[in-house]
Enzyme design. Structure first.
Site, PDB file in Angstrom:
ATOM      1  N   CYS A 116      -0.956  -0.777  -1.402  1.00 19.59           N
ATOM      2  CA  CYS A 116      -1.133   0.548  -1.992  1.00 19.59           C
ATOM      3  C   CYS A 116      -2.495   1.119  -1.645  1.00 19.59           C
ATOM      4  CB  CYS A 116      -0.959   0.477  -3.505  1.00 19.59           C
ATOM      5  SG  CYS A 116       0.753   0.294  -4.058  1.00 19.59           S
ATOM      6  N   CYS A 152     -11.223  -1.807   8.381  1.00 24.77           N
ATOM      7  CA  CYS A 152     -10.505  -0.857   7.507  1.00 24.77           C
ATOM      8  C   CYS A 152     -10.782  -1.249   6.064  1.00 24.77           C
ATOM      9  CB  CYS A 152      -9.009  -0.824   7.830  1.00 24.77           C
ATOM     10  SG  CYS A 152      -8.115  -2.317   7.374  1.00 24.77           S
TER      11      CYS A 152
END
Length: 395
Positions: free
Chosen positions: A204, A353
């Site tokens: 998520c 990331c």
């Protein structure tokens, strides 16, 4: 539709013998006026024991509504602490709880909501060594986990201990709901026999999620638990309910127990719990020729070496603005294939990331394009903040 499957099990609690107190009669008055519940049903709720796996997006609304309904004992298992990025959807927690264990925040909030409820805190990550003993202590489980290893662990522990569990999952604008492990009904492995490859499953945090969505699915999980305890209505057994928030649409897929299922089939081969991280490929060693993954400490060491790598941050610009490693270059993953000319070829590269999923994909893309020295930061900036730079902003 398989809704005719009985919705109570031999593990369901019997009604408590003590009558409701005057305060309880007042608190639960709207339940007592419903003939499907009444005093007998409210006593069933009071004697029920429900375990919530996760006190996050799904566990928050489920816990709140189960406590408000008067479910007597709620177990909450979670090893995380409250972070500011949780507050967009994890309504069990507030700003004052930032930095505190989620189970502690849950205990305080639920005690304030309904002092009749006993909240049992389990500040740990559910693991194969403890799952069966923990599940055995409760009548029903609500799976509010956000990863595949825990989902398979919950499924197997519940099947082995003959406890039903309410499954819920969310992704971006879509949610799923079912009730697995009921007598005669399917289990999670009947639907997903094998986990997907880890690199194909963004979290998520990486993919995003509409804040209200876990509120909808988590509340439905509480509803299914209450119906199961009371033995009323048609349950989600044998049904996978799919919700699309953008289209405001619902649809169902009929599910049946697979006689060949390794967990709940006629001749099950799952007779104990295993290493579910390894089963789901989370800790599987890299294949020959695949991407090298650096730990935060390993990257720090290389940054101080003779040939420090160039850091390519493949997140979105708004993420980069929140926090980034010093000296890193922003090049979003969605633009990388078209901007390869901007990437230096004669130096080592490390892609970065949020949690290490997108960076691994970017590193694979670079390797296919002929870049020789490419690695990915395992765990992303989140792991870097935990292990190297505690002062870095997190989201």
């Amino acid at each position: 539709m398989p809704g005719a499957i009985p919705i109570r099990s031999d593990a369901d609690p019997a009604p408590a013998g003590a009558p409701l107190s005057p305060d309880q009669l007042q608190r639960y008055a709207r339940h007592l006026t419903l003939p499907e519940i009444g005093a007998t049903g409210q006593a069933r709720l009071r004697s029920a024991r429900v375990l919530l796996v996760g006190a996050g997006g799904l566990g928050s609304p489920a816990a709140l509504y189960l406590a408000a309904a008067g479910v007597g004992t709620l177990g909450v298992v979670d090893d995380d602490v409250v972070d500011v990025s949780n507050l967009q959807r994890q309504v069990l927690h507030g700003t004052a709880a930032l930095g505190t264990p989620k189970v502690d925040s849950a205990v305080a909030r639920l005690a304030d909501l309904n002092p009749d409820v006993t909240v049992e805190a389990h500040p740990e990550r559910l693991g194969p060594g403890t799952a069966r003993a923990l599940v055995q202590r409760y009548d029903l489980v609500i799976d509010g986990s956000d990863n595949f290893p825990t989902r398979y662990l919950v499924n197997d522990a519940c099947i082995l201990e003959r406890r039903p569990f309410v499954y819920g999952s969310i992704y971006r604008f879509e949610g799923q709901l079912s009730l697995f492990g009921a007598p005669g009904g399917p289990c999670y492995r009947c639907l997903f026999a094998e986990p997907p490859a880890p690199e194909l499953v963004p979290s998520c945090a990486d993919a995003g999620v509409l804040g209200v969505l876990p509120g909808i699915i988590g509340t439905l999980q509480a509803l299914e638990a209450i119906k199961w305890i009371l033995g009323i209505g048609t349950s989600a057994v044998g049904r996978l309910v799919l919700f699309d928030a953008l289209a405001l649409s619902w649809r169902e897929i009929a599910l049946r127990r697979d006689p060949a299922c390794v967990a709940c089939g006629d001749t099950p081969s799952v007779t104990g719990l295993v290493d579910y991280d390894a089963f789901c490929g989370v800790t599987t060693p890299a294949r020959a020729g695949s991407v090298e993954e650096l730990t935060p400490s390993g990257l720090r060491q290389r940054l101080g070496g003779e040939r420090p790598p160039v850091l390519l941050d493949v997140r979105e610009p708004w993420e980069f603005e929140i926090a980034h490693l010093e000296g890193s270059r922003l090049l979003p993953l969605g633009e990388l294939a078209e901007r390869l000319a901007e990437v230096p070829r004669q130096v080592p590269l490390v892609t970065v990331c949020h949690h290490g999923v997108r960076s691994r994909t970017a590193a694979e893309l670079l390797m296919r394009a002929g870049f020789a020295e490419v690695a990915s930061l395992a765990g992303g900036v989140d792991a870097w903040a935990t292990e190297v730079d505690p002062g870095m902003r997190r989201y």
